[in-house]
Design a protein around this motif. Structure first.
Motif, PDB file in Angstrom:
ATOM      1  N   ASP A   4     -71.838 -91.499   6.976  1.00 51.83           N
ATOM      2  CA  ASP A   4     -71.330 -92.863   6.989  1.00 51.83           C
ATOM      3  C   ASP A   4     -72.126 -93.756   6.049  1.00 51.83           C
ATOM      4  O   ASP A   4     -71.563 -94.587   5.331  1.00 51.83           O
ATOM      5  N   SER A   5     -73.441 -93.591   6.069  1.00 51.53           N
ATOM      6  CA  SER A   5     -74.283 -94.435   5.217  1.00 51.53           C
ATOM      7  C   SER A   5     -74.029 -94.145   3.737  1.00 51.53           C
ATOM      8  O   SER A   5     -74.065 -95.064   2.901  1.00 51.53           O
ATOM      9  N   GLU A   6     -73.742 -92.898   3.398  1.00 44.57           N
ATOM     10  CA  GLU A   6     -73.443 -92.554   2.010  1.00 44.57           C
ATOM     11  C   GLU A   6     -72.118 -93.169   1.566  1.00 44.57           C
ATOM     12  O   GLU A   6     -71.994 -93.644   0.429  1.00 44.57           O
ATOM     13  N   ILE A   7     -71.116 -93.147   2.461  1.00 47.17           N
ATOM     14  CA  ILE A   7     -69.845 -93.804   2.140  1.00 47.17           C
ATOM     15  C   ILE A   7     -70.082 -95.290   1.873  1.00 47.17           C
ATOM     16  O   ILE A   7     -69.554 -95.872   0.914  1.00 47.17           O
ATOM     17  N   ALA A   8     -70.894 -95.919   2.728  1.00 49.71           N
ATOM     18  CA  ALA A   8     -71.183 -97.346   2.554  1.00 49.71           C
ATOM     19  C   ALA A   8     -71.898 -97.602   1.233  1.00 49.71           C
ATOM     20  O   ALA A   8     -71.590 -98.561   0.517  1.00 49.71           O
ATOM     21  N   GLN A   9     -72.848 -96.736   0.877  1.00 46.59           N
ATOM     22  CA  GLN A   9     -73.584 -96.899  -0.374  1.00 46.59           C
ATOM     23  C   GLN A   9     -72.692 -96.678  -1.589  1.00 46.59           C
ATOM     24  O   GLN A   9     -72.779 -97.396  -2.595  1.00 46.59           O
ATOM     25  N   LEU A  10     -71.833 -95.666  -1.505  1.00 48.73           N
ATOM     26  CA  LEU A  10     -70.912 -95.396  -2.616  1.00 48.73           C
ATOM     27  C   LEU A  10     -69.935 -96.553  -2.813  1.00 48.73           C
ATOM     28  O   LEU A  10     -69.645 -96.960  -3.949  1.00 48.73           O
ATOM     29  N   ALA A  11     -69.421 -97.095  -1.723  1.00 48.74           N
ATOM     30  CA  ALA A  11     -68.515 -98.236  -1.816  1.00 48.74           C
ATOM     31  C   ALA A  11     -69.233 -99.457  -2.389  1.00 48.74           C
ATOM     32  O   ALA A  11     -68.644-100.233  -3.146  1.00 48.74           O
ATOM     33  N   ALA A  12     -70.511 -99.599  -2.036  1.00 50.08           N
ATOM     34  CA  ALA A  12     -71.291-100.726  -2.550  1.00 50.08           C
ATOM     35  C   ALA A  12     -71.495-100.618  -4.062  1.00 50.08           C
ATOM     36  O   ALA A  12     -71.603-101.635  -4.758  1.00 50.08           O
ATOM     37  N   VAL A  13     -71.553 -99.397  -4.571  1.00 49.32           N
ATOM     38  CA  VAL A  13     -71.646 -99.198  -6.024  1.00 49.32           C
ATOM     39  C   VAL A  13     -70.312 -99.548  -6.684  1.00 49.32           C
ATOM     40  O   VAL A  13     -70.263-100.173  -7.760  1.00 49.32           O
ATOM     41  N   MET A  14     -69.214 -99.159  -6.039  1.00 52.36           N
ATOM     42  CA  MET A  14     -67.900 -99.310  -6.643  1.00 52.36           C
ATOM     43  C   MET A  14     -67.362-100.732  -6.608  1.00 52.36           C
ATOM     44  O   MET A  14     -66.698-101.176  -7.556  1.00 52.36           O
ATOM     45  N   ARG A  15     -67.649-101.440  -5.544  1.00 49.47           N
ATOM     46  CA  ARG A  15     -66.989-102.736  -5.359  1.00 49.47           C
ATOM     47  C   ARG A  15     -67.237-103.723  -6.507  1.00 49.47           C
ATOM     48  O   ARG A  15     -66.270-104.327  -7.016  1.00 49.47           O
ATOM     49  N   PRO A  16     -68.471-103.933  -6.955  1.00 46.61           N
ATOM     50  CA  PRO A  16     -68.658-104.870  -8.076  1.00 46.61           C
ATOM     51  C   PRO A  16     -67.967-104.419  -9.358  1.00 46.61           C
ATOM     52  O   PRO A  16     -67.524-105.254 -10.149  1.00 46.61           O
ATOM     53  N   LEU A  17     -67.862-103.101  -9.562  1.00 42.01           N
ATOM     54  CA  LEU A  17     -67.169-102.602 -10.744  1.00 42.01           C
ATOM     55  C   LEU A  17     -65.670-102.878 -10.650  1.00 42.01           C
ATOM     56  O   LEU A  17     -65.031-103.223 -11.650  1.00 42.01           O
TER      57      LEU A  17
END
Length: 445
Positions: free
Chosen positions: A107-120
């Protein structure tokens, strides 16, 4: 996982928990399906082109992608290789779409990956006035994870829809795999087998080997044309390698595999159905192309241990309840063959649910050949057809309908005799719900 890959991206960084991340990803569903690779190319350039940093097996096809991928993953893991997988849709949890060695990211990895993607994504929307779809965001997350965060020895990459314009098709694979070609997603891929095959064959890259189990003549003609144009070596089931089903075992199929460089007899699968023999052979043939070392023992054990959720899977043994995600006519035909092969002497009851955009009238007609009764139901999904409409479309005897699938399932289980078999089939989204419900409510599984 090394967390520094996430921490490095400070500019425009966002913080999300798992629930927020998944909700944000699913919010992209409003953009629908937008074929094309331009948005993916832009995202990959922003991320440093991580998709070019992986040994990829790219898999397209109408049916059998997941099972073929599962056979390959199992063999590779048996040989000690680390294996990333990108699959869709999910059966149990959203996270399983991005997995390493069969274990979904956390779950934490999904959250981190989404956090990378969202600003892009926000940058793309601001600068290009383009909005990536949900599937494009998830694909980009997978490429970033496997290319920059947790690199596997091999990435098994499954297309979402078609191939030519699918977001996964920016990959630079070591081998391309086309399982088969049949009628599905015709509103997007085309009305004829040739048109659909052209979309699938769009994953063929210049000089990159392609392995296929397609048997339809029209489809093979198109695949051969694409391979020749791209100067891509082509390996075909029935021509360059073969699989011969010998008998059915208690848990799956027993078959022989033959190719010029490898002959294996009496291989055993843990998955039922003659179509799984073809999928297993395709997996072996594709792995033979890769620059990897695999022993006969590793191939045998990998084939034997492989499994794939929701594909003719027994989820309750007493009474016997089987789920199968046969969501198009080709899948239904394989299901019928498997039912008759293993339970031809049993009383077979069917529960069926489907999406509105599927050719369910034809599917129902086919199912009637292998069942003693069919009950139609529905489930909570925007595109799900109502049980009543499915019932009205059915030109079969011994039919009924019940909108509440949980109520229906319990009723069927209570009235089944010891030797009866209940097959729950149709939409993979429906199968996922039934499977998870049964696993939570019946202790034996």
């Amino acid at each position: 996982m090394p967390p520094y890959f996430y921490k490095k991206r400070k500019r425009g960084a966002v913080s999300m928990n798992y629930s927020q991340a998944v909700n944000w990803i699913h919010s992209r569903l409003k953009f629908g399906i937008k074929p094309g690779l331009e948005r993916m190319e832009w995202l990959m350039n922003q991320l440093g082109r991580p998709h070019t940093n992986i040994l990829v097996v790219h898999i397209a096809g109408t049916n059998g992608k997941g099972s073929t991928l599962s056979f390959m993953r199992s063999i590779l893991q048996e040989a000690g290789y680390s294996v990333g997988t990108f699959t869709s849709p999910y059966i149990e949890t959203f996270n399983e779409r991005i997995s390493m060695n069969g274990i979904p990211v956390s779950d934490s990895e999904i959250a981190q990956l989404a956090a990378v993607m969202r600003p892009l994504v926000e940058k793309m929307e601001e600068e290009l006035e383009e909005s990536p779809t949900e599937f494009e965001v998830i694909t980009a997350m997978a490429f970033y994870y496997f290319g920059s965060v947790n690199k596997p020895d091999v990435l098994l990459l499954e297309t979402g829809l078609g191939g030519r314009l699918d977001s996964t098709n920016i990959a630079e694979p070591a081998v391309s795999v086309i399982t088969n070609v049949g009628y599905d997603h015709m509103n997007i891929l085309g009305d004829t087998i040739s048109e659909i095959a052209a979309e699938k064959a769009g994953i063929i890259k210049k000089g990159i080997p392609v392995v296929t189990a397609a048997e339809n003549r029209e489809a093979l003609t198109v695949i051969r044309q694409f391979a020749a144009k791209q100067q891509a070596p082509l390996y075909e089931l029935g021509n360059h390698f073969s699989a011969a089903a010998k008998s059915r075992g208690e848990y799956g199929e027993i078959f022989d595999y033959a190719a010029p460089s490898l002959q294996l007899t009496s291989l055993m699968t843990n998955m039922k159905g003659r179509h799984q023999v073809k999928n297993a052979a395709l997996a072996i043939a594709a792995l033979e192309v890769l620059p990897l070392s695999l022993s006969e023992k590793e191939i045998r054990e990998g084939i034997r241990q492989s499994s794939w959720s929701g594909r003719f899977e027994e989820i309750i043994s007493t009474p016997k309840v089987i789920v199968d995600g046969a969501h198009n006519t080709e899948g239904i035909n394989s299901l019928i063959d498997t039912v008759q092969r293993y339970y031809g002497d049993k009383i077979v009851h069917m529960i069926f649910s489907a999406l509105k955009d599927k050719p369910y009238q034809e599917m129902i007609s086919l199912l009637s050949e292998a069942s003693d009764s069919i009950t139609f139901t529905s489930f909570d999904f925007p595109r799900a057809e109502t049980a009543e409409n499915l019932f009205k479309a059915a030109k079969v005897q011994h039919k009924s309908f019940e909108e509440d699938w949980k109520k229906l399932l319990l009723q069927k289980m209570e009235t089944m005799r010891e030797d009866d078999v209940l097959i729950v089939t149709g939409s993979l989204y429906f199968i996922s719900e039934v499977r998870n419900y049964c696993r939570k409510n019946f202790l034996e599984k």
